[in-house]
Design a protein around this motif. Structure first.
Motif, mmCIF file in Angstrom:
data_model
loop_
_atom_site.group_PDB
_atom_site.id
_atom_site.type_symbol
_atom_site.label_atom_id
_atom_site.label_comp_id
_atom_site.label_asym_id
_atom_site.label_seq_id
_atom_site.Cartn_x
_atom_site.Cartn_y
_atom_site.Cartn_z
ATOM 1 N N HIS A 51 -8.522 -0.376 -23.637
ATOM 2 C CA HIS A 51 -7.338 0.285 -23.102
ATOM 3 C C HIS A 51 -6.980 -0.380 -21.772
ATOM 4 O O HIS A 51 -7.738 -1.219 -21.263
ATOM 5 N N GLY A 52 -5.861 -0.005 -21.186
ATOM 6 C CA GLY A 52 -5.417 -0.667 -19.964
ATOM 7 C C GLY A 52 -5.189 0.288 -18.814
ATOM 8 O O GLY A 52 -5.194 1.513 -18.977
ATOM 9 N N ALA A 53 -4.981 -0.275 -17.648
ATOM 10 C CA ALA A 53 -4.630 0.477 -16.445
ATOM 11 C C ALA A 53 -4.020 -0.497 -15.457
ATOM 12 O O ALA A 53 -4.095 -1.720 -15.630
ATOM 13 N N LYS A 54 -3.407 0.046 -14.408
ATOM 14 C CA LYS A 54 -2.789 -0.778 -13.373
ATOM 15 C C LYS A 54 -3.573 -0.680 -12.076
ATOM 16 O O LYS A 54 -4.146 0.360 -11.757
ATOM 17 N N TYR A 55 -3.573 -1.761 -11.354
ATOM 18 C CA TYR A 55 -4.157 -1.797 -10.001
ATOM 19 C C TYR A 55 -2.986 -1.855 -9.023
ATOM 20 O O TYR A 55 -2.259 -2.830 -8.953
ATOM 21 N N TYR A 56 -2.814 -0.770 -8.250
ATOM 22 C CA TYR A 56 -1.683 -0.667 -7.330
ATOM 23 C C TYR A 56 -2.038 -1.316 -5.988
ATOM 24 O O TYR A 56 -2.264 -0.656 -4.985
ATOM 25 N N ARG A 57 -2.037 -2.637 -5.992
ATOM 26 C CA ARG A 57 -2.397 -3.379 -4.783
ATOM 27 C C ARG A 57 -1.469 -3.057 -3.620
ATOM 28 O O ARG A 57 -1.875 -3.109 -2.460
ATOM 29 N N GLU A 58 -0.218 -2.734 -3.943
ATOM 30 C CA GLU A 58 0.758 -2.497 -2.893
ATOM 31 C C GLU A 58 0.494 -1.221 -2.107
ATOM 32 O O GLU A 58 1.099 -0.994 -1.058
ATOM 33 N N LEU A 59 -0.420 -0.372 -2.588
ATOM 34 C CA LEU A 59 -0.713 0.883 -1.900
ATOM 35 C C LEU A 59 -1.938 0.777 -1.006
ATOM 36 O O LEU A 59 -2.480 1.792 -0.569
ATOM 37 N N VAL A 60 -2.367 -0.439 -0.725
ATOM 38 C CA VAL A 60 -3.612 -0.606 0.035
ATOM 39 C C VAL A 60 -3.547 0.078 1.395
ATOM 40 O O VAL A 60 -4.551 0.585 1.894
ATOM 41 N N GLY A 61 -2.359 0.139 1.991
ATOM 42 C CA GLY A 61 -2.241 0.780 3.298
ATOM 43 C C GLY A 61 -2.503 2.267 3.269
ATOM 44 O O GLY A 61 -2.827 2.866 4.301
ATOM 45 N N ALA A 62 -2.374 2.897 2.097
ATOM 46 C CA ALA A 62 -2.596 4.336 1.971
ATOM 47 C C ALA A 62 -3.930 4.654 1.308
ATOM 48 O O ALA A 62 -4.241 5.823 1.074
#
Length: 994
Positions: free
Chosen positions: A809-820
């Motif tokens: 199965h898959g998932a996303k890595y939200y790299r853009e949210l690293v600041g939070a």
């Protein structure tokens, strides 16, 4: 008054009688139409200057100092102005509505501003109107801009249904002067894409009271809400004869301006040899702007590529030759002024024609030998030497481009009258010049270059179609003008184009040492490089000229059907069958967890909550086929999270210790922890840390996907069986609600008897499992947030077009949210309490060992009762417990929250979320949980108000739950639910929240 303090509109104000009135002082009135007004943060004179335009419909031009169109400005100032406006729009709309919104910018002036507003909004895609037809792309609409010199706007989205979503439409222009353009736009779009909410965004709101009344009446007739967000408000007061006076002024000064411009106009050969071309390394397939649509996913790709592009530009600037070496003296040019000598090269090589470096190299072999006067542009010149204006014929000869360079030469052989080669001046001021509608890409490149060039002042502006009078006066906004032919093959035929305030005029301090011209490939034509083209015009006023070409994006032909995710990445490769680990996938350390998943980070999967709910409940889509937009908490909510974590860290640590000790004693001395992604993953990491802390064990830990109604990831199970003894595998989750996942796992593992189906959880308020740390229904702070407390990983995704029978199965890595991201903070805060709770945790484990822990399924029984009593008749819409209730508020369309009477701080965050979403909280005495979240039954978009908030049904007024069911059934018939394509394809939005 010093020159620096002269208002750049004073010249026009004195001669034309135009007066600006700041809205904060009451002259202009506030911004209205049901929305917020200007924030009062800037005086109008700080934001605006005035100029005269050659336009029979409008004499004056409001020249923005922060737009980056006519006045070169620091790129961070330009981008930041739009981002701040976008953040205010997001505050106005809320995250849910913001994720359903579309941002539309106006060509050409506001294409970059609109894009920056979309950056601040973060969740919505962006489109700008255009005046450039694109072969093969049909217009989905258009409108007229009445006061503009070029009035027709086209809308050319790649997706014909780009504007079909029913969320708010955010319209962005640089100024809101009369409101006619907005009325024309809304009227044109509303016929084909009706909606009930519009937001107008502008840097300045300059409407009259009559203009405001006109928009109010228009909105009322339309039956739609119109809000306005502006950085400042005010008014322009014009004399009655302003058009006649303006025309006379233009006629009076135009001849002077044209003569001045002609003095430095390029002549002779093409400018190519003097220009350095740089390959930016623009990402393949990334749109060059919003002409055909630009999504948050595109923004993420651009952000990742900007540092590399800036580094390439910086390198090109450092190596670019001095244009003075490549520009030969024309035969009929006058002799250069005395002292226009070259700076000796740093390596001490003698100058050309045998002139010693110590004596100074002259620009002409017949220049006087005793000439010591310095050029104004020579850094070696004495400070007290007067400088002639750079744009007068006496100050500098006309420059022409040389013949093509030969081997080992820069700019060709040295012609008679050329100085010896000299290096360019050190960079002090650099201009990145965009091109008409191509504003955003050059802006972001300029911003990145500004960060890369230490100690260099980088400015940004763009060329334009708009004809404006140039007057070289500090009290006038347009000091200088370069004119050149259009070079992009415009549909309206050839015509002049302009670059303002690029030439230094009479002030040599305004000269740019280097210019970076950024165009798209459609505009990289022979006309660009012609003797009278843009590059030649720029070369006459700078030492170094660099050309960067961005590939023009061409939409797919024919467009992808809307039932398929439009901006999906290329087909997924077969998984490597090795776990994904941080930092490449998740913010956890690589040893903390291995993810048995595919990385879908570049696939558009998010859909607005309301549309997901409608499709899920209609049976048209499964919840695992799309992702909800990631909720990003307010500061107040984050404070609740931090307070909850501080309060409950010891309690969580104790429960972690108890459940880990139980697993070690009863399941395996060296268990393989397999958490159910994603809520189970933080608990699995904590259990692994406890085993290391208390026993020195380094336990393997993986995360695996399980989907209600679809089962467990069988490819991941096979991987586990190949690498570990299945009898050692212990499945871990965060908490139980009614036990749906517990049952799902048991059913899914029935064909795999070597795996133990029992789940170990931190908290078991539903009494569904026999391995737990506590059965109290208390706040586990990791339930307060989504990916930002779970390693920045999304929920798991199972969709047939992405996951094959042998794929993870898959998932996303939200790299853009690293600041939070607070994932490590949560883990470290709890782990820090292990030592102090160790004794108590061991005692809890001993008591649990002696306790009858047989599941009673009390939670399931309570859910069935609540489902009946509230007329829901679907246990999947009843989510018991603090953790599940929080999920309802974060991801689904909530209807009601049932709270145990007298519940304390554990529900503070629930109450705040309910308040923000307009969800009633009802106290009850007979709940076996601290709280229960109810998803809106048989949801359709007709079940919520125009602002996306929950509204009452018949039962709220009469107390009759049967009436509530009848009302919902009626709504179902009136507003049928959408299909899976609408949830997982048509209305997709990508999260890029900051």
């Amino acid at each position: 008054m010093s020159v620096d303090n002269v208002w750049s509109g004073q010249w026009v104000a004195d001669r034309l009688g135009v007066r600006l009135a700041d809205g904060r002082n009451g002259d202009g009135g506030p911004s209205g139409d049901g929305g917020p007004s200007g924030d009062g943060g800037a005086e109008l004179r700080e934001l605006l200057g005035l100029a005269l335009r050659r336009n029979p419909k409008r004499a004056h031009l409001l020249v923005s100092n922060v737009l980056g169109k006519h006045v070169p400005q620091r790129p961070a100032t330009v981008h930041g102005a739009g981002v701040r406006l976008g953040r205010r729009v997001r505050e106005l709309l809320g995250d849910e509505a913001a994720a359903r919104a579309v941002v539309l910018g106006y060509a050409e002036t506001a294409t970059g501003l609109g894009h920056s507003v979309a950056d601040g909004l973060a969740l919505a895609p962006y489109l700008h109107s255009t005046r450039r037809p694109v072969p093969g792309v049909a217009a989905v609409g258009g409108f007229e801009e009445e006061h503009s010199h070029a009035t027709s706007h086209l809308l050319l989205p790649e997706d014909p249904e780009f504007l079909a979503a029913t969320g708010p439409l955010v319209l962005v222009d640089d100024e809101f002067s009369t409101g006619r353009t907005v009325l024309n736009t809304i009227a044109a779009l509303h016929r084909g894409f009706p909606r009930d909410h519009y937001v107008v965004v502008a840097l300045v709101d300059m409407r009259s009271p009559e203009d405001r009344a006109r928009l109010d009446a228009f909105a009322a007739d339309l039956g739609a809400r119109v809000d306005l967000v502006a950085a400042a408000a005010g008014a322009v007061h014009l004399p009655d004869d302003v058009l006649e006076r303006g025309a006379r002024l233009v006629a009076e000064h135009e001849a002077v301006a044209e003569a001045r411009e002609g003095m430095t106009a390029p002549t002779g050969s093409p400018a190519g040899p003097g220009t350095t071309r740089v390959d930016l390394g623009w990402p393949e397939g990334l749109p060059d702007g919003g002409r055909h649509g630009f999504t948050p996913t595109h923004r993420i790709r651009l952000e990742a590529a900007l540092p590399t592009m800036a580094a390439r530009l910086a390198s090109a600037l450092a190596q670019a030759p001095n244009l003075a070496n490549a520009l030969a003296k024309a035969p009929d040019d006058p002799a250069p002024p005395a002292g226009a000598h070259a700076t000796p090269p740093a390596d001490g090589t003698p100058p050309a024609d045998g002139v010693p470096a110590s004596a100074g190299g002259h620009t002409s072999s017949d220049a006087p030998a005793d000439d010591t006067a310095a050029s104004a542009n020579d850094p070696a010149a004495p400070a007290d030497t007067p400088a002639a204006p750079a744009d007068t014929p006496a100050a500098a000869p006309r420059r022409t481009a040389p013949a093509p360079a030969g081997p080992g030469q820069v700019g060709g052989a040295r012609a008679p009258g050329l100085t010896r080669p000299r290096p360019p001046r050190p960079l002090r001021r650099v201009l990145v010049l965009g091109f008409e509608e191509l504003m955003y890409a050059p802006l972001r490149i300029a911003e990145a270059l500004d960060e890369a060039l230490d100690g260099v002042e980088v400015r940004y502006s763009t060329t334009t179609r708009s004809p404006v009078l140039a007057v070289d006066d500090p009290g006038y906004a347009i000091r200088t003008r370069l004119t050149f032919p259009a070079h992009d093959g415009p549909a309206d035929g050839p015509g002049p184009r302009y670059a303002y305030n690029v030439a230094p005029g009479a002030d040599p301090d305004r000269r740019f040492d280097a210019v970076v011209a950024v165009v798209d490939s459609a505009a990289d034509t022979p006309a660009l490089h012609a003797p009278d083209g843009l590059l030649a015009a720029l070369a006459a006023h700078t030492d170094r000229l660099v050309l960067a070409v961005v590939p023009s994006y061409r939409p797919q032909t024919p467009p992808t059907p809307r039932t398929v995710p439009e901006r999906q990445a290329p087909p997924m490769h077969q998984p490597s069958y090795e776990p994904l680990r941080g930092p490449d996938f998740s913010s956890y350390a690589p040893e903390e967890v291995g993810w048995l998943l595919q990385d879908f980070s570049h696939v558009t999967l998010e859909a607005p909550t309301e549309e997901r709910e409608e499709a899920i409940q209609s049976g048209g889509a499964h919840y695992a086929e799309s992702l909800p937009v990631e909720y990003q908490p307010s500061e107040r909510y984050q404070e609740l999270f931090r307070a909850a974590l501080d309060t409950s860290a010891a309690r969580i640590a104790r429960a972690v210790g108890a459940v880990t000790e139980t697993v070690l004693a009863e399941r395996s001395p060296r268990p393989v922890l397999v958490s159910l992604a994603r809520a189970g993953t933080p608990v699995g990491v904590l259990m692994r840390r406890w085993a290391r802390h208390a026993h020195g064990l380094d336990l393997p830990h993986y995360a695996i996907s399980i989907v209600r109604g679809r089962g467990i990831d069988t490819a991941a199970l096979r991987w586990l069986a190949d690498h570990h003894d299945p009898s050692d595998v212990v499945f871990v989750d965060g908490w139980t609600g009614k036990g749906a996942i517990t049952r799902e796992l048991s059913d899914a593992l029935a064909p795999y008897p070597d795996f133990d189906p029992r789940i170990a959880v931190l908290a078991d308020p539903g009494r569904c499992v026999d391995t737990y740390g506590t059965r109290d229904d208390f706040l586990v702070p990791s339930a307060c947030l989504n990916s930002t407390v779970s390693g920045l990983i999304s929920r798991t995704v199972l969709r047939a077009d992405l996951v094959g029978p042998n794929d993870f199965h898959g998932a996303k890595y939200y790299r853009e949210l690293v600041g939070a991201d607070v994932s490590e903070h949560f883990l470290d805060t709890v782990s820090a309490r292990f030592a102090e709770v160790a004794e108590a945790a061991l005692g809890d484990a001993e008591r649990l060992a002696a306790t009858d822990r047989t599941p009673t399924w009390e939670g399931w029984a309570a859910v069935e009762r609540i489902s009946r009593e509230y007329g829901i008749h679907d246990v999947n819409l009843v989510k018991p417990g603090v953790g599940e209730t929080t999920r309802v508020l974060l991801r689904r369309v909530p209807w009601k929250i049932l709270a145990q009477r007298g519940a304390g701080a554990d529900l503070d965050h629930v109450r705040l979320l309910a308040e923000q979403r307009g969800v009633p909280v009802e106290e009850a005495d007979d709940l076996p949980y601290t709280c229960v979240g109810l998803i809106h039954p048989r949801y359709t978009r007709g079940a919520t108000g125009a602002d996306g908030r929950t509204v009452g049904t018949a039962s709220d007024e009469t107390g009759d739950k049967t009436a509530d069911r009848t009302a919902d059934e009626t709504a179902d018939k009136a507003n049928p639910a959408n299909t899976a394509g609408k949830a997982a394809g048509r209305h997709e939005r990508t999260v890029a929240a900051r």
